[in-house]
Structures are given as C-alpha cells and as structure tokens.
Design a protein around this motif. Structure first.
Motif, PDB file in Angstrom:
ATOM      1  N   UNK B 117       0.835  -1.209   0.000  1.00  0.00           N
ATOM      2  CA  UNK B 117       0.000   0.000   0.000  1.00  0.00           C
ATOM      3  C   UNK B 117       0.866   1.254   0.000  1.00  0.00           C
ATOM      4  N   UNK B 118       0.244   2.363  -0.409  1.00  0.00           N
ATOM      5  CA  UNK B 118       0.984   3.614  -0.521  1.00  0.00           C
ATOM      6  C   UNK B 118       0.997   4.422   0.773  1.00  0.00           C
ATOM      7  N   UNK B 122      -2.406   8.843   0.471  1.00  0.00           N
ATOM      8  CA  UNK B 122      -3.056   8.011  -0.560  1.00  0.00           C
ATOM      9  C   UNK B 122      -4.224   7.234   0.062  1.00  0.00           C
ATOM     10  N   UNK B 123      -4.001   6.722   1.267  1.00  0.00           N
ATOM     11  CA  UNK B 123      -5.069   5.987   1.957  1.00  0.00           C
ATOM     12  C   UNK B 123      -6.247   6.905   2.230  1.00  0.00           C
ATOM     13  N   UNK B 126      -7.997   7.932  -1.077  1.00  0.00           N
ATOM     14  CA  UNK B 126      -8.651   6.775  -1.700  1.00  0.00           C
ATOM     15  C   UNK B 126      -8.694   6.846  -3.218  1.00  0.00           C
ATOM     16  N   UNK B 130      -4.658   3.844  -4.655  1.00  0.00           N
ATOM     17  CA  UNK B 130      -5.049   3.148  -3.423  1.00  0.00           C
ATOM     18  C   UNK B 130      -5.992   1.986  -3.757  1.00  0.00           C
ATOM     19  N   UNK B 134      -5.327  -1.910  -3.072  1.00  0.00           N
ATOM     20  CA  UNK B 134      -6.288  -2.660  -2.268  1.00  0.00           C
ATOM     21  C   UNK B 134      -6.749  -3.901  -3.025  1.00  0.00           C
TER      22      UNK B 134
END
Lengths: 320, 267
Positions: B117-118, B122-123, B126, B130, B134
């Motif tokens: 994951x970044x 980024x989370x 979204x 991301x 995911x």
C-alpha cells in the motif's frame, strides 16, 4: 447501521433547514451543543475506540483551544479564524507531547498522564493569573466577523449564527473523521487496538498511528473549544470541567467505541437528554452514571457492540 | 557488513552470540546459527530452553543483551519489531493471534499493507492508486484463503474460526508481505491431527514457493517430517545442529530431553 448514512443525511437536511424555519434561540442553543458534542465525542472515539487509548486529556484539548483562542483574540487582537486554527495546533502539540512521553511506557501510563495533564490545566487556568486572569476568566470576547471571498462579511451574533457556524464545522470534522476511520488508516488503528504485537509483526508502527490519532483528535477538539468560547463570550476554568469529559466518555461507551455512527447517535441523544431532564438538574450526573453502569453491564461494546454480536451470531449459525 | 555475518551467499539469515538474561539468569546464551535460503529449519528444545526468547529477540519483540543478526546481508540487530517485519522477517505467535473483530480478508490485507500500500495521504484520499493496491492485496488474500480452504469465510470475522483455523490464518497473514524468512512459533501446538496435516501441507507449499522458514515446535513427529535441519536448545544454549536423523541420534539431545541413560530412540 446500514441505514445510518441515509438517516444522517436526513438529520443534516433538517438541521440545515432549521435557521430558515425557526426563530427560537433555545433550539439553536441545543443544536449547537449537539454539534460541539458530536465533534468532542467523535474525537474521543478516534483515540479510544480506534487507537485504544483512554484519553482523559480531551477536556484539556477543549480548554486549551478555548483559552488559546481567547488569549490571542482578547490580548493580541487576532481575528477568529487564525486564532482558532492556532489554538487547535496548540492543543495538538500538547496532545503529542503528552502522548509521546507516556506511550513509550504503556497505554495505562497514557491514561494516567492524560488525566494528570487535564488536572494540571485546571490549575494553570486558575492560578497563572497573568496569562489567564485566574478564576474570574477572560470575559469580553467580541462577536466575530467572518469574511469569505465573494461574500459579504458575516457578523456572528446570537445562538442562530453560532449554530450555523458550529453545524458547518461539525459536518466538516465528521466528514474528515469518517474518512480517516473508514480508510486504511482507521483499519490499521483498529488492528493495533485489537492486537498490538500482531500489528507490529506485520510491519506497522503503533506509536506513529497513535500519535496521529491523538494529534488529529486534539486538533479538532481544540478548535471546537476555540469556536465555542465565542458563543459563551467568556472563557474561565470551568471549560476544563470534568462534566465535558464524562459526557464524551458516556457518548463513546454507550454508542460503541470504534463505531462512527453509534457514537454520533449517542452524542445527539446525550446532548439532548440534559435538556429533557431539566426538571432534575441535580440528578443529571447521577442519571448519567446510572446510564453508564447499565450500558457497561447490559451492552459492553455499546449499541454498536450489540449489533456486532448479532452479526457474529449469524456467522456462527451459518458455520454449523 | 562488518565483523561477522553470513558465511556464504546461500545463507539468508545469520545470528551470532545471541544472549538474553532475566534477573541474572541466562535465558539464552551465546546462540548462533545460520539459515540457508529456501530451507525449513526447526528450533526445538525442552520447555524453558529459550526457544521463544530466541525468536522474540531475533524478531525485535525483546531486546537482546548480546549478539548480532543479519537477514540477506542486512544487519537487523536492535531494530524494532515493525522494522524487522519491513526488512522481510515476519513471525507468528505461540498463542494464536488474529484481529478478532476484523474479517479474514482484512486480517490478511493488513499483512501486506506495509509492502503493497501507498502513503497515508493516498489511503485518506482513496484515489485510483489506493484502489489498485487494495484490489491487489485482496486478490492475494483470497488466493491464500483458498489455499487453506477458508475462502468462503473471507468476509467473516476471525473470532468465529476454530483454534486450528486461526493458526492457518496467522500463517497466511504472515506471508502476505512476501517475507524472505518467517519464524513460526509452535504452529501445530494444540491442533488436531487433521489440521496438523493441513498446516503441514501449507508450509510445504510455501517452501516450494521459495519461502524460508524457521519453526519452533514441540511436536517431534511433525518436525522430523518437515525440517531439513534441526537446531536444539537446552538451558539457553545451542547443543545440536544437524539433519533430523543426526539430531535424533545425538546423545546430548537425548540427555536434554530425557535425562542421562534413557531409551536412545525415544526422541
């Protein structure tokens, strides 16, 4: 909980329409109390429900925001916006210092240090007279003017205006917190709360996530305090009153730590309850205490925990 | 690397002079060994011999009082547990652990997050990156759940699983980040024979896939079947290092387990 977003949208539509429909100051005072507690409880939910840290310093962040804003505005002539922002940052810095110092020991150490910090803030507010003007507090916060580009200046006066401002602030904060709680950051916080060593074995750094949650929570809580004191027009040591902390805790515990909608629902309910119980002001805290005990006994995990257990039962039945 | 480290290029992991004391008593003393890339190495020993302490120290969960260790030529001595994991050394726990309230899919994805994951930003936003990350993590998680026969519980919370199933999930989660080395702490303790076979099959499949494993275990039958090499600890010291057959015949090992002059084939 699946219907919660739809219900929330409906409630928001009604809340937004109120200023055009009703002129009753009482309703607006109740409305702005709900907005403030929605922010305070959701801020505590991020720290306690997600990061698993019993932060008893939330009331200190609220008060630091209030005092910080009042000092910048009254003593230094700042305008509302920058003063509230900077006071929020001040609360964040305080939160990070408390958290960094104590989390290196344990979660329990954090709870104790955060409580001591809140008590210390009361003493500072009362006894550092040259800064805070002592027990009498700082009166005379001016009614602020908000000047947005392209719009005429808006001078806030009376509960209706503060209700609108706090509603906008609460919606912005709740959207921010909702996003944080629902994205990967929120899931990782929940994972760290549930099993810290396992999260570490997966390469997660619990301290970084916890500091983030404390920092963000302190910021939104501090800014809520900053805006709220303009409504009160005075800030005094009672802003650190444990009534605020107890109320936030009850909202999170009854709503369900770790549940955005559960806590939001409880925040609305318990903000309205004191007014519904006006006939017994003295009994209010006793009733709160009873509700808390009943909630812990009957539904550990709060309303949201109850729903989760139902879901779990369905999975278990399906497994047979 | 200076002053030690792996002796040849096939060595994935090397530890030298590991020591840990509790209240003046040596729990682990001067333990050193190497693990070859692609092998399954077992770490055995009687209760209290220092196996779990060794794993805890080498994965950063306890601070070692002495010793140095390397993974793939990189020294990990003194790093935190999370940095060990990020360097490619993951582990499972003796008391099976899972994020009970989260679904199996979420449990496994958390294992891959650090690698696939970044950033936090980024989370939070979204965006497409991301979502891609995911989707990639979920695809791998489903693949692993299928491998252990739990794919139909992908959306179920981990707490509904049996003890053995949770052990499978723990192993699956530990390999989500595609680590170079996994240390499994008692993967089959307290598990029924059917589940032992499934765990064994999983370990073999992972190893065939190139994963290197160090297994701490009490179940000798299981260890003798699965390990390429066995290390034996007794009273915190390494007393034997060899193939399962060599260790089985080693008098010092027999002595440590059974006391002197007991049945020679009992290990």
């Amino acid at each position: 909980m699946r219907r919660a977003p739809a219900l929330a949208t409906l409630a928001l539509a009604i809340a937004a329409a109120l200023p055009f429909l009703i002129g009753d100051a009482y309703i607006y005072t109740l409305g702005l109390t709900i907005c403030v507690f929605a922010v305070l409880a959701s801020g505590l939910n991020l720290v306690y429900g997600f990061a698993g840290l019993l932060s008893l310093a939330q009331v200190a962040f609220f008060g630091i925001g209030g005092y910080g804003t009042a000092i910048l505005v009254v003593d230094h002539g700042w305008s509302m916006g920058p003063a509230v922002l900077v006071a929020g940052v001040l609360a964040t810095v305080a939160g990070l210092v408390v958290a960094y110092a104590s989390l290196r020991l344990s979660r329990h150490a954090f709870a104790i240090v955060s409580l001591v910090f809140s008590l210390l803030c009361v003493i500072v507010a009362r006894d550092w007279v040259s800064l805070t003007r002592g027990p009498m507090g700082m009166p005379g916060l001016p009614s602020p003017t908000i000047a947005l580009p392209g719009l005429p200046p808006w001078q806030l006066s009376g509960p209706r205006d503060f209700y609108i401002l706090l509603l906008v602030y609460a919606v912005a904060v709740l959207l921010l917190l909702y996003r944080v709680m629902r994205c990967r950051i929120g899931r990782t916080l929940l994972a760290i709360r549930q099993n810290e060593p396992l999260a570490q074995s997966m390469g997660q750094n619990p301290l970084a996530y916890r500091l983030f949650s404390i920092g963000l929570s302190a910021w939104v809580t501090g800014m809520a305090g900053g805006i709220f004191v303009f409504h009160l027009t005075i800030v005094d040591p009672s802003i650190f009153d444990f009534y605020y902390l107890e109320t936030m805790l009850i909202m999170v515990v009854v709503g369900g730590p770790g549940s955005f909608w559960g806590v939001l629902g409880a925040a609305v309910f318990f903000s309205a309850i004191p007014d519904l119980l006006r006939f017994s002001a003295d009994l209010r805290l006793v009733l709160y205490g009873l509700v808390l005990i009943a909630a812990v006994l009957a539904m550990p995990g709060g309303v949201a925990g109850l729903l989760r257990r139902r879901r779990l039962r369905r999975w278990r039945e399906a497994r047979r | 690397m200076s002053g030690g480290g792996p002796s040849n290029k096939d060595t994935l992991f090397a530890a030298q002079g590991l020591g840990k004391r509790y209240h003046g008593v040596d729990a682990v003393a001067d333990v050193g060994f190497e693990i070859e890339r692609g092998s399954i190495v077992a770490l055995i020993g009687p209760n209290g011999s220092g196996k779990s302490t060794t794993v805890d120290c080498l994965t950063g969960f306890q601070r070692a009082d002495a010793g140095r260790w390397w993974l793939g030529g990189r020294e990990l001595t003194g790093l935190s547990a999370s940095r060990h994991a990020r360097a490619g050394l993951t582990r499972t726990f003796q008391n099976v652990r899972a994020f009970d309230e989260m679904s199996l899919l979420e449990n496994l994805c958390l294992g891959a997050q650090q690698r696939d994951a970044g950033s936090w930003w980024q989370a939070f936003t979204g965006g497409p990156a991301e979502r891609r990350a995911q989707a990639k993590m979920e695809a791998r998680a489903l693949e692993l759940l299928e491998m252990v026969g739990l794919d139909h519980y992908a959306e179920a919370p981990a707490e509904i699983l049996s003890y053995g199933q949770r052990k499978l999930v723990a192993i699956a989660a530990s390999i989500m980040a595609r680590p170079d080395l996994i240390m499994l702490d008692e993967p089959v303790a307290g598990v029924n024979p059917t589940m032992i076979n499934r765990i064994e099959a999983m370990i073999r499949a992972l190893n065939a896939d190139g994963v290197t494993l160090l297994i701490v275990e009490h179940n000798m039958e299981f260890i003798m079947r699965i390990a390429d090499r066995v290390l034996v600890l007794a009273s915190g010291r390494l007393i034997a290092d060899g193939t399962p057959d060599e260790v089985r015949r080693n008098p010092e090992v027999l002595d440590a387990y059974l006391g002197r002059s007991r049945a020679p084939h009992a290990v």
